[in-house]
Design a protein around this motif. Structure first.
Motif, PDB file in Angstrom:
ATOM      1  N   TYR A 220       0.860  -1.189   0.000  1.00 42.01           N
ATOM      2  CA  TYR A 220       0.000   0.000   0.000  1.00 42.01           C
ATOM      3  C   TYR A 220       0.894   1.236   0.000  1.00 42.01           C
ATOM      4  O   TYR A 220       2.067   1.178   0.399  1.00 42.01           O
ATOM      5  CB  TYR A 220      -0.906   0.019   1.233  1.00 42.01           C
ATOM      6  CG  TYR A 220      -0.174  -0.250   2.532  1.00 42.01           C
ATOM      7  CD1 TYR A 220       0.424   0.800   3.236  1.00 42.01           C
ATOM      8  CD2 TYR A 220      -0.065  -1.542   3.036  1.00 42.01           C
ATOM      9  CE1 TYR A 220       1.116   0.567   4.405  1.00 42.01           C
ATOM     10  CE2 TYR A 220       0.628  -1.781   4.209  1.00 42.01           C
ATOM     11  CZ  TYR A 220       1.223  -0.732   4.890  1.00 42.01           C
ATOM     12  OH  TYR A 220       1.921  -0.968   6.048  1.00 42.01           O
ATOM     13  N   SER A 224      -0.696   5.545   4.118  1.00 41.41           N
ATOM     14  CA  SER A 224      -2.082   5.082   4.002  1.00 41.41           C
ATOM     15  C   SER A 224      -2.741   4.992   5.373  1.00 41.41           C
ATOM     16  O   SER A 224      -2.104   4.635   6.374  1.00 41.41           O
ATOM     17  CB  SER A 224      -2.119   3.700   3.341  1.00 41.41           C
ATOM     18  OG  SER A 224      -1.677   3.756   2.011  1.00 41.41           O
ATOM     19  N   GLU A 228      -7.510   2.579   4.259  1.00 36.80           N
ATOM     20  CA  GLU A 228      -6.887   2.415   2.947  1.00 36.80           C
ATOM     21  C   GLU A 228      -6.052   1.142   2.880  1.00 36.80           C
ATOM     22  O   GLU A 228      -6.011   0.465   1.843  1.00 36.80           O
ATOM     23  CB  GLU A 228      -6.019   3.639   2.629  1.00 36.80           C
ATOM     24  CG  GLU A 228      -6.843   4.900   2.355  1.00 36.80           C
ATOM     25  CD  GLU A 228      -5.985   6.152   2.310  1.00 36.80           C
ATOM     26  OE1 GLU A 228      -6.433   7.160   1.716  1.00 36.80           O
ATOM     27  OE2 GLU A 228      -4.855   6.133   2.880  1.00 36.80           O
TER      28      GLU A 228
END
Length: 382
Positions: A220, A224, A228
């Protein structure tokens, strides 16, 4: 059914086909090109009538007691009428690293007619299948992925790893023994760590490992939020986009998938097989990317259909029994495509693929909307 070479094709390949001349190869050596292999005879000097294009040549030395060495191979893009000459090295039991003298190559080219009886014809019946396996591997991609040595070895050559080369945070002789222990589980982990410190740490010999595209360490984007991170654990589009940024064209990832599969299927490289599995898992786990990269996923479905047909049944059975790797990933892919906004043509292709798998392997793809227990997402809470 074998494809019979018609007279017109035979004449064309005689005039346009390339030659691979392999000198001083011991009798009984396992030798092959693309998806066919033989044991060499006393008169063997190579292969003729090779269709222009990319091919994979491989070999294994065979001992007096019939022990077969790990397979070694290389790709070569043959030009029309090209004559490629290699020599066997008795000491290393491999292709010699020394190039054949130009004068000897010229002499062989001038005497191809006399050499004809010592050259086996290219196995034309496999050509269509071979082309379907490698049609997206470009010369530039090949240069990027091949080991610096120029050869793919089924047995990865390893050497001792220095303390500086070990993964960050791990040093030879280091353990967590000086850290406080709060459970028997942790003590067990510490014991394992201490045992691992006693084992030699190895890394691939420089220039011998495949230079496949590295996957990002983080799944990710930096910064984040927990929500998320959860979303990126459900949809691997971020990882795919990160990988695609490393290619000059998004569809080159399909070329690398083909490269890895050939190195595994024909070259017997487990290193390549690991990368192939990572690619399959990734491309079956992207939701948002399917509509954005519609062409890419259309190519992926077509290629995966070819790959599954070519994997030996006993190997495929092992893959399936090993946490249902192929089956579970295909379920995710089929589910995503059917629920996406992609056109009906791709959905029809998926349906045809799905029905063929059910018919051949009895894989059940009903109830795609329901999730298996081990497919359940990992939720990150604040």
């Amino acid at each position: 059914m074998s494809k019979v070479m018609d007279q017109a094709t035979a004449k064309r390949l005689l005039s346009e086909g390339a030659f691979f001349i392999f000198l001083e190869v011991p009798e009984g050596t396992e030798f092959g090109i693309d998806m066919k292999s033989w044991n060499t005879g006393e008169k063997f000097r190579g292969v003729k009538m090779i269709p222009p294009g990319l091919h994979y040549i491989f070999y294994s030395s065979v001992s007096a007691t019939d022990d077969i060495a790990p397979r070694i191979g290389f790709f070569h893009n043959f030009k029309r009428g090209e004559v490629l000459v290699k020599k066997w090295d008795k000491k290393t039991e491999q292709i010699s690293a020394e190039p054949v003298k130009e004068s000897e190559v010229v002499n062989l080219k001038e005497n191809l007619v006399a050499l004809d009886g010592f050259l086996g014809p290219y196995p034309y019946d496999i050509l269509d299948k071979w082309v379907s396996l490698c049609s997206d591997i470009t010369d530039d991609l090949l240069k990027k992925l091949m080991p610096e040595s120029g050869q793919v070895s089924a047995a990865l050559q390893l050497q001792s790893c220095s303390d500086a080369d070990r993964p960050k945070g791990i040093k030879i002789g280091a353990s967590d023994a000086n850290q406080p222990s709060c459970s028997s589980t942790k003590k067990h982990r510490l014991s394992e760590s201490a045992e691992n410190d006693l084992l030699p740490v190895l890394k691939p010999l420089k220039g011998t490992d495949l230079r496949v595209t590295p996957f990002p360490q983080r799944k990710y984007p930096e910064g984040s939020t927990p929500a998320e991170i959860t979303q990126h654990s459900l949809d691997a589009t971020y990882i795919l986009e990160t990988l695609l940024a490393q290619y000059s064209n998004p569809t080159e990832i399909i070329g690398e998938l083909e490269f890895c599969f050939i190195c595994f299927l024909v070259g017997h490289s487990l290193e390549a097989f690991d990368q192939w599995k990572k690619f399959v898992t990734l491309l079956c786990s992207c939701d948002a990317a399917i509509t954005k990269h519609r062409k890419l996923f259309d190519m992926f479905v077509s290629l995966l259909e070819i790959h599954i047909k070519e994997i030996p049944e006993e190997f495929l059975a092992d893959i399936v029994s090993n946490n249902n790797f192929v089956y579970m990933n295909l379920k995710k892919l089929f589910r995503t495509i059917h629920s996406s906004n992609v056109d009906g043509q791709l959905k029809t292709k998926v349906d045809r693929f799905k029905n063929a798998l059910t018919s051949t392997y009895m894989w059940d793809f009903d109830h795609l909307d329901s999730e298996e227990e081990d497919e359940a997402p990992v939720i990150v809470e604040m």
